[in-house]
Design an enzyme around this catalytic site. Structure first.
Site, PDB file in Angstrom:
ATOM      1  N   ASN A 205       0.850  -1.188   0.000  1.00  0.00           N
ATOM      2  CA  ASN A 205       0.000   0.000   0.000  1.00  0.00           C
ATOM      3  C   ASN A 205       0.889   1.241   0.000  1.00  0.00           C
ATOM      4  O   ASN A 205       2.125   1.130   0.088  1.00  0.00           O
ATOM      5  CB  ASN A 205      -0.989  -0.012   1.178  1.00  0.00           C
ATOM      6  CG  ASN A 205      -0.303  -0.019   2.528  1.00  0.00           C
ATOM      7  OD1 ASN A 205       0.746   0.609   2.730  1.00  0.00           O
ATOM      8  ND2 ASN A 205      -0.891  -0.720   3.492  1.00  0.00           N
ATOM      9  N   ARG A 206       0.294   2.402  -0.111  1.00  0.00           N
ATOM     10  CA  ARG A 206       1.099   3.622  -0.270  1.00  0.00           C
ATOM     11  C   ARG A 206       2.025   3.855   0.922  1.00  0.00           C
ATOM     12  O   ARG A 206       3.180   4.231   0.758  1.00  0.00           O
ATOM     13  CB  ARG A 206       0.195   4.838  -0.474  1.00  0.00           C
ATOM     14  CG  ARG A 206       0.940   6.065  -1.014  1.00  0.00           C
ATOM     15  CD  ARG A 206       0.062   7.298  -1.010  1.00  0.00           C
ATOM     16  NE  ARG A 206      -0.228   7.748   0.341  1.00  0.00           N
ATOM     17  CZ  ARG A 206       0.622   8.457   1.082  1.00  0.00           C
ATOM     18  NH1 ARG A 206       1.815   8.778   0.616  1.00  0.00           N
ATOM     19  NH2 ARG A 206       0.290   8.842   2.292  1.00  0.00           N
ATOM     20  N   LYS A 207       1.541   3.621   2.138  1.00  0.00           N
ATOM     21  CA  LYS A 207       2.363   3.814   3.331  1.00  0.00           C
ATOM     22  C   LYS A 207       3.540   2.857   3.339  1.00  0.00           C
ATOM     23  O   LYS A 207       4.687   3.255   3.597  1.00  0.00           O
ATOM     24  CB  LYS A 207       1.501   3.608   4.584  1.00  0.00           C
ATOM     25  CG  LYS A 207       2.241   3.823   5.897  1.00  0.00           C
ATOM     26  CD  LYS A 207       1.278   3.690   7.072  1.00  0.00           C
ATOM     27  CE  LYS A 207       1.990   3.899   8.405  1.00  0.00           C
ATOM     28  NZ  LYS A 207       2.941   2.800   8.699  1.00  0.00           N
ATOM     29  N   GLU A 208       3.277   1.576   3.042  1.00  0.00           N
ATOM     30  CA  GLU A 208       4.359   0.583   3.000  1.00  0.00           C
ATOM     31  C   GLU A 208       5.374   0.919   1.922  1.00  0.00           C
ATOM     32  O   GLU A 208       6.593   0.808   2.137  1.00  0.00           O
ATOM     33  CB  GLU A 208       3.764  -0.812   2.752  1.00  0.00           C
ATOM     34  CG  GLU A 208       2.922  -1.332   3.907  1.00  0.00           C
ATOM     35  CD  GLU A 208       2.059  -2.518   3.514  1.00  0.00           C
ATOM     36  OE1 GLU A 208       1.565  -3.206   4.423  1.00  0.00           O
ATOM     37  OE2 GLU A 208       1.862  -2.738   2.297  1.00  0.00           O
ATOM     38  N   ASP A 275      -6.591  -7.828   0.901  1.00  0.00           N
ATOM     39  CA  ASP A 275      -6.644  -9.262   0.586  1.00  0.00           C
ATOM     40  C   ASP A 275      -7.413  -9.501  -0.708  1.00  0.00           C
ATOM     41  O   ASP A 275      -7.024 -10.323  -1.540  1.00  0.00           O
ATOM     42  CB  ASP A 275      -7.353 -10.026   1.717  1.00  0.00           C
ATOM     43  CG  ASP A 275      -6.657  -9.892   3.052  1.00  0.00           C
ATOM     44  OD1 ASP A 275      -5.445  -9.642   3.069  1.00  0.00           O
ATOM     45  OD2 ASP A 275      -7.339 -10.025   4.082  1.00  0.00           O
TER      46      ASP A 275
END
EC number: 2.7.1.167
Length: 490
Positions: A205-208, A275
């Site tokens: 995701n964007r944060k990761e 998921d």
């Protein structure tokens, strides 16, 4: 635009090997009734609870819900939560589970307390040991996974950082899959993308992604630039960055970035949406879809998932309704094939307290007069059933040269109209049998009839319903249109 039905059939022929961190998701729903004087803290009056297969298990459920076959490998403890997960997975059609037991750790369990009124998560309590599996358990996992590769069309690794996908397990699985010519999709948790080296696609995701690349990753351009180094580091084909309401951006190694916007949707719960995305991505890529088609499928699936409460899976039918335009689906959803189906649909509407209306006709060539009657009929009720004369019935009523269009064509034209909720074809000369079956609250016909001439008026009025006559538009007639067309041809 890809053909959804063809792709869906191809997905149903695929087998996805899914490996990752399994967990038991519990949702406790209730209302905040007061503030406890001891803490003070909200007190939740519990109304109901649900138990779901979570983590990588939810990925497996989404794969199976699409119609694909899933072979799932996960890790559980020697405890009641592990027993419960094993039992729940055994109930899932389409999932073959291989569970490794680790007596040294508890089965990962998450309990969420949710306010039903506000659809807000108030508290989450976790039971887990977020540590890499021991060397002995690693070997058991590797021994379980590698023989299954031959049966898989694609491999999906769902990393929740709970200990299953250690560096050693990842290396063995990715290397073996590449050697076997199988693509590997990874939903990563580690900021060190190098441990996933050799995978086909990473889906942070964007944060990761921002943490892994030490970049802002605020715009599509910033994601595209930062992804190049990440692709080199992970030696992968592409990186897909999911961005919630901003959509998702895929950066391939040797092609231009692809951005797919998010579907507008009322968000109820984001649990498990990631998921759903990776499950759909893996299944569609395995089925031979290109990048953009796979992304559009994944984006639509995410929209369906977040509109549900709790950890949700998305079925192929739900995905179809989200992707295909309503008019495209109208015929299959609105044209009734049997009396039992018609009775069930009408009963369901009545159960919701809806007012059911009925009108009928041949509707051989649809014209403004027909449209006026249909729209006026729909305005007088909540749901409108249209009885349509069969070809044989039209021929008996109108002559051997009619109908101009066969009954299926006429039904599909009617089904495409917003005013029409159901189309039921009848073989008799009159729709009396259908009217007795539907028992409409409103029976509508054109104003060229009198109340006494309307077939079924006695049935409707005896049940407390009403007959409505709609003023017809002068100068509009199917017979006149047919005669004019034939004279012009001559």
């Amino acid at each position: 635009m890809f053909d959804f039905d063809d792709l869906s059939q191809a997905i149903a022929r695929q087998t996805v090997l899914c490996v990752g961190d399994l967990m038991l998701d519990e949702f406790v729903y209730g209302e905040v009734s007061r503030i406890s004087p001891e803490a003070p803290a909200p007190v939740i009056a519990v109304r109901r609870s649900e138990i779901n297969i979570g983590g990588a298990g939810n990925v497996a459920r989404n794969i199976a819900a699409l119609g694909a076959r899933c072979i799932f490998v996960g890790l559980i403890g020697q405890d009641s939560a592990g027993d419960q997960l094993g039992a729940e997975l055994a109930k899932e059609a389409g999932i073959e589970s291989v569970l490794v037991r680790d007596p040294s750790r508890p089965t990962t369990r998450k309990v969420r307390f949710v306010s039903e009124h506000f659809s807000t998560h108030m508290l989450r309590a976790d039971w887990e040991r977020a540590a890499p599996a021991s060397g002995e358990i690693e070997q058991k996992l590797i021994a379980a996974i590698l023989p299954l590769l031959a049966r898989a069309d694609i491999v999906l690794l769902s990393d929740y950082a709970k200990g299953v996908l250690t560096a050693r397990v990842l290396r063995n699985v990715i290397d073996a899959a590449r050697k076997a010519g199988k693509r590997v999709i990874v939903d990563p948790k580690s900021a060190n993308l190098a441990i996933y080296r050799g995978a086909s696609v990473l889906t942070p995701n964007r944060k990761e992604f921002s943490e892994a690349t030490r970049s802002r990753a605020e715009t599509e351009q910033e994601i595209a630039v930062a992804a190049q180094d990440a692709i080199y580091l992970a030696d992968c084909e592409a990186i897909l960055v999911t961005q919630s309401e901003r959509g998702m951006t895929l950066v391939p190694r040797q092609a231009n970035p692809i951005h797919v916007p998010a579907y507008p949707v009322k968000v109820r719960d984001v649990s498990g949406a990631g998921d759903t995305v990776v499950a759909v991505l893996a299944a569609t890529l395995a089925a031979g879809a290109g990048w953009e088609d796979a992304l559009r499928m994944a984006s639509a699936a995410a929209a369906v998932a977040v509109s549900k409460q709790g950890t949700a899976s998305v079925t192929s039918a739900e995905l179809r309704r989200k992707i295909l335009p309503h008019a495209y689906r109208a015929a299959e959803e609105k044209i009734i094939e049997s009396d039992s189906e018609l009775a069930a649909r009408v009963a369901a509407w009545r159960g919701e307290g809806l007012r059911v209306g009925f009108t009928n006709g041949c509707f051989d060539i649809l014209h403004p007069g027909h449209v006026k009657v249909l729209t006026a009929a729909r305005a007088a009720c909540d749901r409108l059933v249209v009885g349509l004369n069969s070809d044989a019935s039209v021929k008996r009523l109108k002559g051997e040269s009619r109908p101009v269009q066969d009954e299926r064509a006429r039904a599909e034209v009617l089904a495409a109209l917003e005013a029409v909720d159901l189309v039921a074809i009848f073989a008799e000369d009159t729709p009396l049998r259908l009217i007795e079956l539907v028992r409409p609250s409103v029976l509508v016909k054109g104003g060229d009839y009198t109340r006494e001439q309307v077939v079924g008026h006695e049935v409707v009025e005896a049940a407390g319903g009403e007959v409505i006559l709609i003023d017809i538009l002068r100068g509009h007639s199917t017979t006149a249109l047919v005669d004019r067309a034939r004279s012009e041809v001559r």
